[in-house]
Enzyme design. Structure first.
Site, PDB file in Angstrom:
ATOM      1  N   GLY A 175       0.803  -1.211   0.000  1.00 44.19           N
ATOM      2  CA  GLY A 175       0.000   0.000   0.000  1.00 44.19           C
ATOM      3  C   GLY A 175       0.832   1.255   0.000  1.00 44.19           C
ATOM      4  O   GLY A 175       0.331   2.337   0.322  1.00 44.19           O
ATOM      5  N   LYS A 235       5.540  12.457 -10.960  1.00 48.56           N
ATOM      6  CA  LYS A 235       6.295  13.145  -9.922  1.00 48.56           C
ATOM      7  C   LYS A 235       5.729  14.531  -9.664  1.00 48.56           C
ATOM      8  O   LYS A 235       5.273  15.215 -10.583  1.00 48.56           O
ATOM      9  CB  LYS A 235       7.773  13.243 -10.306  1.00 48.56           C
ATOM     10  CG  LYS A 235       8.486  11.909 -10.337  1.00 48.56           C
ATOM     11  CD  LYS A 235       9.998  12.077 -10.384  1.00 48.56           C
ATOM     12  CE  LYS A 235      10.445  12.849 -11.595  1.00 48.56           C
ATOM     13  NZ  LYS A 235      11.927  12.952 -11.645  1.00 48.56           N
ATOM     14  N   ARG A 237       9.003   8.228  -4.114  1.00 49.32           N
ATOM     15  CA  ARG A 237       8.761   7.906  -5.520  1.00 49.32           C
ATOM     16  C   ARG A 237       8.065   9.046  -6.249  1.00 49.32           C
ATOM     17  O   ARG A 237       8.384   9.348  -7.396  1.00 49.32           O
ATOM     18  CB  ARG A 237       7.924   6.628  -5.589  1.00 49.32           C
ATOM     19  CG  ARG A 237       7.326   6.320  -6.943  1.00 49.32           C
ATOM     20  CD  ARG A 237       6.347   5.171  -6.846  1.00 49.32           C
ATOM     21  NE  ARG A 237       5.723   4.886  -8.138  1.00 49.32           N
ATOM     22  CZ  ARG A 237       4.783   3.964  -8.309  1.00 49.32           C
ATOM     23  NH1 ARG A 237       4.356   3.246  -7.285  1.00 49.32           N
ATOM     24  NH2 ARG A 237       4.270   3.755  -9.508  1.00 49.32           N
ATOM     25  N   HIS A 251      12.471   0.585  -5.830  1.00 52.59           N
ATOM     26  CA  HIS A 251      12.177  -0.012  -4.523  1.00 52.59           C
ATOM     27  C   HIS A 251      13.478  -0.280  -3.755  1.00 52.59           C
ATOM     28  O   HIS A 251      13.789  -1.413  -3.368  1.00 52.59           O
ATOM     29  CB  HIS A 251      11.373  -1.302  -4.671  1.00 52.59           C
ATOM     30  CG  HIS A 251       9.973  -1.090  -5.138  1.00 52.59           C
ATOM     31  ND1 HIS A 251       8.976  -0.621  -4.310  1.00 52.59           N
ATOM     32  CD2 HIS A 251       9.404  -1.276  -6.354  1.00 52.59           C
ATOM     33  CE1 HIS A 251       7.844  -0.533  -4.995  1.00 52.59           C
ATOM     34  NE2 HIS A 251       8.073  -0.918  -6.236  1.00 52.59           N
ATOM     35  N   ARG A 263      -6.861  -7.409  -4.264  1.00 62.00           N
ATOM     36  CA  ARG A 263      -6.596  -8.544  -5.160  1.00 62.00           C
ATOM     37  C   ARG A 263      -6.180  -9.774  -4.375  1.00 62.00           C
ATOM     38  O   ARG A 263      -6.473 -10.899  -4.764  1.00 62.00           O
ATOM     39  CB  ARG A 263      -5.508  -8.166  -6.161  1.00 62.00           C
ATOM     40  CG  ARG A 263      -5.940  -7.118  -7.177  1.00 62.00           C
ATOM     41  CD  ARG A 263      -4.881  -6.970  -8.266  1.00 62.00           C
ATOM     42  NE  ARG A 263      -5.291  -6.002  -9.266  1.00 62.00           N
ATOM     43  CZ  ARG A 263      -4.951  -4.739  -9.263  1.00 62.00           C
ATOM     44  NH1 ARG A 263      -4.196  -4.267  -8.281  1.00 62.00           N
ATOM     45  NH2 ARG A 263      -5.356  -3.911 -10.216  1.00 62.00           N
TER      46      ARG A 263
END
EC number: 2.8.2.-
Length: 606
Positions: free
Chosen positions: A238, A264, A280, A290, A463
């Protein structure tokens, strides 16, 4: 072309009703069925070859052209003249089938005609009803003659207004998240948004003992200074949603500038062209896709101040934050993401100044991606980085030789990784849990003294929740992620203890402010009361002395009431000081009874 004798004889016969047939009435289809039966009862006659036509009430079809039993016009063509007598040459079964087919066509036309006329009649009736209503309402304003036109315009205006309201409502309040449409808000009081967020009780039994400094996480973050917030984004926790909250949902003096079509945003400090957030959505993947704890701690300082001289670099505070998730749900979510074609090939995995070799970190697939892989194949790969990903990304990999598994035994390596991840997580400025969105928002606001514009939303359907697995598969996933399971249990306990500690501190602070406000209001009331008494006594001194002979005693009591009252309130609030100084309590015991009685009378009057 020569015609047969039968055909020529048929042409010479006049097209008139036969003898014995009933005469036509004004309605040509009234006795069609009787005519058909009489014609068929006379074999060899021409009337037997002509069908009676559709039944009563059925209109002629679009493609059906029934043969009329009246004389043909002299101007008709040969094909039209031959169409009727040629039917007599067909067999009787063929003629019956053609007649049934024509009747079916006529029934379809009848249905369409009935539907059209019914809708027209309904619209006409509705128009008359609305016209009657509007004529009664707007009778004094308009005449009956032009009422239809006005009613039509008003009806159109109402329909357009309704459609506009629906569009505005869907734009302002999409879905079922609008609080204005919830009837529970009118029938029941607003519940505590942090009480049962995860469908469980807000209180729990702690398993770990943490100190006050571990629970109290309050960062003196100055956005106008040089401090920097660094977001460690772990896959499928998340973090994308939380990252968008950081750049789009925080109340700032100078909000982040987010342009349409760009991922961005520009998050500058007030009055400076320097960012206060390393994530990010603000700086991009500047340290790799990551990046983990090992990469960020070595990359971020060099990335932010690398171009400056070492003597001119400011003494920054790097506040690291992250989000964790239940290991089983995160593992299933990552499998579904990989199944759709995600690879994260751009991840650098830099440790100790170099990326791992292909022998240290083999790949689980041979093609361009691992799309369409089944869950069993995903779990069977021993080099899958999804196993214990949260522990690996939060620990210091330099302690175990990075990705070289031959440096130490596996059991010792796992222990060092877990303890390092726990220590880094505990000393982070902030961390949240995906399963507690509102509590995550609350702790972030209290930690950094920054408020969000809109509250976080807890999504219980993801999901990963749509994947149905049996108990055996779940146990297997838990064994593959046994380090993440222990880290998440530790993080959840620390997170909920911090939340309870901050809530209790907030309640204590609110209670202290209420007591101070009551004390201030009580002192102001007594002060105004005593001033009023003094003014009244100064205006009528002789009258007061004659009515009250004990005026001197009351004046002394009034003059000494304020300091004694303050001393009495301080004694009630500081019980420990009273125990340390018992002589002081005995000294003020003589005046305490009279003061308490006076305070009681004042409270009773209030």
């Amino acid at each position: 072309m020569a015609l047969s004798a039968c055909t020529a004889r048929a042409l010479r016969q006049p097209l008139q009703p036969e003898q014995g047939a009933p005469s036509r009435t004004t309605c040509p289809r009234r006795h069609s069925r009787v005519e058909a039966e009489l014609a068929e009862s006379r074999p060899g006659s021409f009337a037997a070859s002509v069908r009676a036509g559709p039944p009563r009430g059925v209109s002629q079809g679009f493609y059906s052209q029934p043969i009329q039993d009246k004389p043909l016009k002299a101007s008709s063509s040969l094909a039209g003249a031959l169409s009727a007598p040629l039917l007599a040459l067909l067999p009787r079964g063929r003629r019956r089938r053609m007649h049934d087919l024509r009747r079916r066509w006529d029934l379809g036309s009848l249905c369409r005609a009935l539907l059209t006329r019914g809708l027209a009649a309904l619209g006409h009736s509705l128009k008359h009803v609305l016209s009657a209503i509007f004529s009664k309402i707007f009778g004094p304003l308009a005449s009956v003659g032009n009422m239809d036109e006005k009613s039509n315009k008003l009806l159109l205006a109402l329909v357009m207004f309704f459609l506009f309201a629906v569009i505005v409502l869907q734009y302002v309040c999409p879905g079922t998240e609008c609080q204005l449409l919830r009837l529970q808000a009118f029938s029941s009081p607003v519940p505590d948004p942090y009480h049962s967020e995860d469908e469980s009780s807000a209180r729990f039994l702690p398993r770990y003992n943490f100190s006050r400094s571990d629970l109290l996480r309050k960062v003196d973050f100055d956005i106008k200074g040089d401090d920097l917030i660094v977001f460690l984004h772990i896959q499928k926790t998340g973090g994308t949603t939380f990252g968008r909250h950081l750049v789009r949902n925080i109340q700032l003096e100078q909000p982040c500038e987010c342009r349409v079509g760009q991922k961005k945003c520009t998050c500058h400090r007030p009055g400076k062209r320097e960012t206060w957030l390393f994530s990010r959505f603000s700086t991009g993947w500047s340290c790799g896709l990551h990046a983990d704890w090992t990469e960020l701690t070595s990359c971020v300082p060099a990335m932010v101040d690398g171009k400056r001289d070492a003597r001119l670099r400011p003494s920054r505070n790097f506040h690291y934050i992250t989000i964790l998730r239940d290991p089983v749900s995160r593992y299933l979510s990552e499998w579904r993401h990989v199944q759709r074609g995600a690879t994260w090939k751009a991840s650098l995995h830099v440790c100790d100044g170099r990326p791992p070799t292909s022998k240290e970190l083999p790949s689980c697939y041979t093609g361009d991606d691992w799309s369409g892989c089944p869950l069993k194949e995903f779990m069977d790969c021993p080099y899958n980085l999804a196993n214990n990903r949260q522990v690996r990304m939060l620990s210091d990999l330099t302690l175990v030789g990075c990705y070289n598994l031959s440096v130490m035994p596996e059991k010792q390596r796992n222990k060092v990784l877990l303890e390092s991840a726990k220590s880094n997580l505990k000393h982070m400025a902030f961390f949240g849990l995906t399963e507690f969105q509102r509590k995550t928002q609350y702790l972030f606001e209290k930690t950094f003294n920054m408020n969000f514009i809109s509250p976080f939303t807890q999504y219980n359907t993801t999901r990963a929740s749509s994947v149905e697995i049996n108990e055996e598969v779940q146990k297997h996933i838990e064994r593959l992620n046994f380090l993440d399971m222990e880290l998440y249990s530790y993080a959840k306990d620390l997170f909920l203890q911090r939340y309870q500690f901050m809530r209790q501190k907030e309640h204590q602070e609110a209670r202290r402010k209420r007591l101070e406000q009551r004390k201030f209001l009580r002192g102001r009331f007594l002060q105004t009361h005593f001033q009023g008494q003094r003014q009244g006594q100064s205006q009528n001194p002789t009258q007061n002395q004659s009515q009250n002979p004990n005026l001197n005693a009351n004046q002394n009591l009034t003059q000494n009431l304020t300091p004694n009252l303050t001393q009495n309130l301080s004694q009630k609030e500081n019980r420990s000081n009273q125990k340390r100084n018992p002589g002081q309590d005995q000294k003020g015991s003589n005046n305490s009874n009279g003061i308490n009685d006076y305070i009681g009378s004042v409270e009773k009057w209030r």
